[in-house]
Write an enzyme that holds these catalytic residues in place. Structure first.
Site, mmCIF file in Angstrom:
data_model
loop_
_atom_site.group_PDB
_atom_site.id
_atom_site.type_symbol
_atom_site.label_atom_id
_atom_site.label_comp_id
_atom_site.label_asym_id
_atom_site.label_seq_id
_atom_site.Cartn_x
_atom_site.Cartn_y
_atom_site.Cartn_z
ATOM 1 N N LYS A 237 0.816 -1.219 0.000
ATOM 2 C CA LYS A 237 0.000 0.000 0.000
ATOM 3 C C LYS A 237 0.851 1.271 0.000
ATOM 4 O O LYS A 237 0.485 2.258 -0.639
ATOM 5 C CB LYS A 237 -0.969 0.014 1.184
ATOM 6 C CG LYS A 237 -0.329 0.160 2.550
ATOM 7 C CD LYS A 237 -1.373 0.184 3.643
ATOM 8 C CE LYS A 237 -0.747 0.277 5.020
ATOM 9 N NZ LYS A 237 -0.031 1.532 5.243
ATOM 10 N N THR A 238 1.991 1.258 0.697
ATOM 11 C CA THR A 238 2.833 2.459 0.733
ATOM 12 C C THR A 238 3.409 2.749 -0.650
ATOM 13 O O THR A 238 3.502 3.901 -1.070
ATOM 14 C CB THR A 238 3.972 2.293 1.767
ATOM 15 O OG1 THR A 238 3.412 1.914 3.023
ATOM 16 C CG2 THR A 238 4.741 3.593 1.936
ATOM 17 N N ASP B 233 -3.646 7.594 4.509
ATOM 18 C CA ASP B 233 -3.195 6.230 4.804
ATOM 19 C C ASP B 233 -3.904 5.713 6.055
ATOM 20 O O ASP B 233 -4.335 6.497 6.908
ATOM 21 C CB ASP B 233 -1.671 6.257 5.014
ATOM 22 C CG ASP B 233 -1.075 4.858 5.048
ATOM 23 O OD1 ASP B 233 -1.763 3.905 4.631
ATOM 24 O OD2 ASP B 233 0.082 4.720 5.482
ATOM 25 N N GLU B 234 -4.025 4.391 6.185
ATOM 26 C CA GLU B 234 -4.619 3.737 7.374
ATOM 27 C C GLU B 234 -5.995 4.347 7.711
ATOM 28 O O GLU B 234 -6.293 4.674 8.861
ATOM 29 C CB GLU B 234 -3.680 3.865 8.586
ATOM 30 C CG GLU B 234 -2.284 3.309 8.381
ATOM 31 C CD GLU B 234 -2.224 1.779 8.350
ATOM 32 O OE1 GLU B 234 -3.299 1.147 8.324
ATOM 33 O OE2 GLU B 234 -1.106 1.236 8.349
ATOM 34 N N GLN C 50 -7.808 -4.898 9.438
ATOM 35 C CA GLN C 50 -6.722 -4.565 10.358
ATOM 36 C C GLN C 50 -7.087 -3.399 11.272
ATOM 37 O O GLN C 50 -6.208 -2.713 11.800
ATOM 38 C CB GLN C 50 -5.439 -4.247 9.580
ATOM 39 C CG GLN C 50 -4.877 -5.443 8.830
ATOM 40 C CD GLN C 50 -3.525 -5.164 8.226
ATOM 41 O OE1 GLN C 50 -2.507 -5.088 8.910
ATOM 42 N NE2 GLN C 50 -3.492 -5.006 6.913
ATOM 43 N N ARG D 77 1.635 -11.346 10.182
ATOM 44 C CA ARG D 77 2.996 -10.821 10.433
ATOM 45 C C ARG D 77 4.055 -11.825 9.980
ATOM 46 O O ARG D 77 5.214 -11.469 9.783
ATOM 47 C CB ARG D 77 3.215 -10.539 11.929
ATOM 48 C CG ARG D 77 2.327 -9.491 12.566
ATOM 49 C CD ARG D 77 2.230 -8.214 11.781
ATOM 50 N NE ARG D 77 1.052 -8.207 10.919
ATOM 51 C CZ ARG D 77 0.849 -7.332 9.955
ATOM 52 N NH1 ARG D 77 1.749 -6.414 9.692
ATOM 53 N NH2 ARG D 77 -0.252 -7.375 9.220
#
Length: 697
Positions: free
Chosen positions: A31-32, A213-214, A244, A586
């Site tokens: 995503k970044t 973002d987020e 998330q 993770r």
């Protein structure tokens, strides 16, 4: 700009022209890269850098994003507003302070400053500190501001008139002192936009392209703020993952991302489902868990990576065996693979769980570091408790006395301690012996009373006595914050340590116990933070990744946490399930899920059923050892036959029988938990209602 290194969905998001777009970016889906490439593409298509606003949640993330954009487009990146919500809010306040009635040199108060203001106002309003907790009130004010609830409307959610009045006075006092708190950095710009359409229009013109973002972590204030900024051109590009969303306790509302389509009916939605981090088996396990959540947008993570090993599910006898298993596996990983300790993480649901795993790591001589928290013995509340025990053992311990004479707060300040020290130095006696008057004499009497009452108590009983008589427990119970809950859990977990020592050594003296504990509580070796296994809660691991991950304590009442079970709502359990999803994703190469038949936690041994989240993983993605296989099949049968049947009604005083502990009496019932008192030496234990080991007689 070269976009050949992007997949088709990423390219579609990056090349999006105008209008609202929602990018649902699964864990590890890049995503970044999409956000930074999107910014570069806008500039390549003649959008001025000054017209671009990119918002993220931490200063660290904002700095990293700016550096990545700079690599793509060069110096033009300096003209883009890449910041956190609060940094942007501060910028807007600095540019419009006069309109809001502030002077140029307004002050931003930190948490300690705001707490001081609340305490002063409590005194002015004659609010008894024994009944009202300053931190609790400050947190209520902060929550109200983040929900955009002004003082005049506060009475609709707060029924205590004193607190309502304090909120009004708090706002007046800050304004009079030309100061703002952290929450005002969003509240005031929103107020500014509402009161001045011209100012709002100026910022809408300035920031024609808004990227966030987020987005699943936005609270009400952040949601309204970004919506107002983007309302004119509607070039709002948000990236996030509803699966998330794990920060409800901070006020985040994951429904903001679910409602994006309602806010922007013409929006385009892109699903980033290709994961570049994990093996397919790990992703399959994550998908099979999260699909049980009802309030989500469907997506299914997949990867071109190898299928990989199955997730290893292990059930051990107790928390000691759990720790031993993990350390042995870590030794094998290091021996058999070309990796370092940095590639390994151990995750747990609550901070208190770190204590037993830390001891296992120390015994196995495996280097580790705690992420996002302190080492168990280095936590403030544990140090305070140890100092009380040291004073009971030796009142002449001046350093311990200095630390806790005002813990909890008794109004004994540095000046008083200085006076006592002067008397002690002049007479060559201890600080304890030098105390002869005032509030400090009450503290001395408390220590003397504890010495007397603890004479015939076990270590575990002694801890309870200290927590009660010192006032530490009472103070933390009054606070009613997440931090105070964690501290209480850690203090309760200290009783697991004393219980272990009693089991191992029998009647161990306080002096011997303190000597033994000093050997394992020495944290001087934890200075070098490289090449160490990472230990952390699942909340702390978000945004990180490791080749090898162990999730310990996968049991009902632990993960999912008993608070979410007690709450009895789908929202609470779904948040826990999202936490589990975060934990699983993770892992890059290998994942272990571990639980125990019985666990000593918070000073009590409980036999908790395996976590429901294990049952939600399709068995074909699990590798289960022989011992766990038989348990697993029994658990599945148990879930079908017993766990879903909540018809047994218990009342306090009912006689019950436990398969291991024999007959006992129900002494407390709290929603889905039942507390049973068994004869000595077993004592009081908690179970989930209808646990297969309990029969009503």
């Amino acid at each position: 700009m070269n976009i050949d290194n992007l997949n088709d969905k990423q390219k579609e998001a990056v090349l999006h022209d105008k209008g609202p777009m929602l990018v649902l970016a699964g864990a590890g889906s890049g995503k970044t890269k999409v956000l930074t490439s999107r910014i570069a593409n806008l500039i390549e298509n003649d959008v001025s850098p000054a017209n671009i606003l990119a918002i993220t949640f931490t200063n660290k993330a904002a700095k990293e994003m700016k550096e990545r954009v700079k690599k793509l487009i060069g110096p033009d990146a300096n003209y883009i507003q890449i910041s956190t919500f609060h940094s942007l809010g501060l910028k807007i306040l600095k540019e419009n302070y006069e309109f809001l009635g502030y002077n140029k040199n307004f002050i931003i108060l930190d948490n300690d400053d705001t707490l001081t203001v609340v305490k002063k106002l409590m005194k002015d309003l004659n609010m008894n500190p024994k009944y009202y907790n300053a931190k609790d009130i400050r947190n209520k004010i902060s929550s109200a501001k983040n929900e955009l609830i002004e003082p005049e409307y506060f009475s609709k959610i707060e029924f205590d008139n004193k607190i309502v009045e304090l909120y009004k006075e708090y706002c007046k006092k800050l304004k009079k002192g030309n100061s703002v708190d952290f929450d005002d950095l969003l509240l005031l710009p929103i107020k500014l936009f509402k009161e001045s359409s011209n100012i709002l229009n100026n910022y809408q013109e300035k920031y024609r392209y808004v990227l966030i973002d987020e987005y699943q972590d936005t609270n009400e204030a952040q949601y309204v703020f970004s919506k107002m900024l983007a309302n004119k051109y509607k070039n709002i590009f948000v990236v996030g993952d509803n699966d998330q969303a794990i920060y409800a306790f901070r006020g985040a509302n994951y429904k903001n991302i679910l409602n994006f389509e309602k806010d922007y009916p013409n929006c385009k939605i892109i699903l980033l489902e290709e994961n570049y981090r994990s093996t397919q088996n790990i992703l399959n396990a994550a998908n099979s868990v999260i699909k049980h959540n009802k309030q989500r947008k469907d997506k299914n993570l997949w990867s071109n990576n190898e299928v990989g090993n199955k997730i290893k599910y292990i059930k051990t006898d107790d928390e000691k065996k759990e720790g031993e298993f993990v350390t042995e596996e870590i030794k094998k990983i290091i021996k058999d693979n070309n990796v370092t300790y940095d590639d390994i993480a151990i995750l747990y649901r609550t901070n208190a769980q770190s204590r037993s795993i830390e001891e296992s790591m120390l015994k196995a001589n495996i280097p580790y570091k705690i992420i996002g928290s302190f080492y168990f013995y280095n936590r403030k509340e544990i140090k305070d408790l140890l100092c009380y025990l040291r004073l009971i053992n030796n009142p002449n311990d001046d350093s311990s006395l200095t630390r806790v004479i005002n813990v909890p707060k008794r109004g004994i300040g540095d000046k008083t301690i200085g006076n006592i020290t002067a008397v002690a130095d002049a007479q060559n006696i201890s600080l304890f012996d030098a105390i002869n008057s005032g509030k400090e004499l009450k503290f001395k009497e408390t220590i003397l009373a504890l010495q007397e009452s603890c004479e015939n108590l076990s270590l575990t009983e002694m801890v309870d006595e200290v927590l009660d008589k010192s006032g530490i427990k009472e103070e933390l119970l009054k606070e009613k914050t997440l931090e105070s809950e964690i501290r209480l859990e850690n203090l309760e977990e200290f009783k697991s340590i004393t219980k272990n020592y009693e089991d191992e050594y029998g009647e161990i003296s306080l002096d011997d116990f303190l000597n033994e504990i000093s050997l394992v509580s020495d944290v001087t070796e934890h200075t070098d933070e490289t090449n160490k296994v990472s230990l952390m809660t699942v909340h702390s691991v978000k945004g990180l990744e490791f080749d090898y991950v162990f999730i310990i304590g996968m049991e009902e009442g632990i993960f999912p946490h008993y608070n979410s079970i007690n709450e009895g709502t789908n929202d609470a359990i779904e948040e826990e399930r999202r936490l589990c999803y975060v934990a699983i994703t993770r892992a890059k190469k290998d994942l272990w899920i571990i639980n125990c038949k019985k666990r000593l936690l918070y000073g009590q041994t409980n036999a908790n059923p395996p976590s429901r989240f294990i049952d939600e993983i399709d068995p074909k993605y699990l590798e289960i050892d022989k011992q766990t296989t038989s348990i697993f099949s029994k658990v599945n049968k148990f879930r079908k036959e017993v766990m879903l049947n909540n018809n047994t009604n218990y009342e306090i005083g009912d006689n019950v029988k436990h398969t291991d502990y024999g007959e006992g009496v129900v002494v407390n019932i709290d929603k889905s938990l039942i507390t049973i008192a068994f004869p000595h030496p077993i004592g009081v234990k908690k179970f989930i209602k209808n646990h297969r080991s309990i029969t009503k007689i």
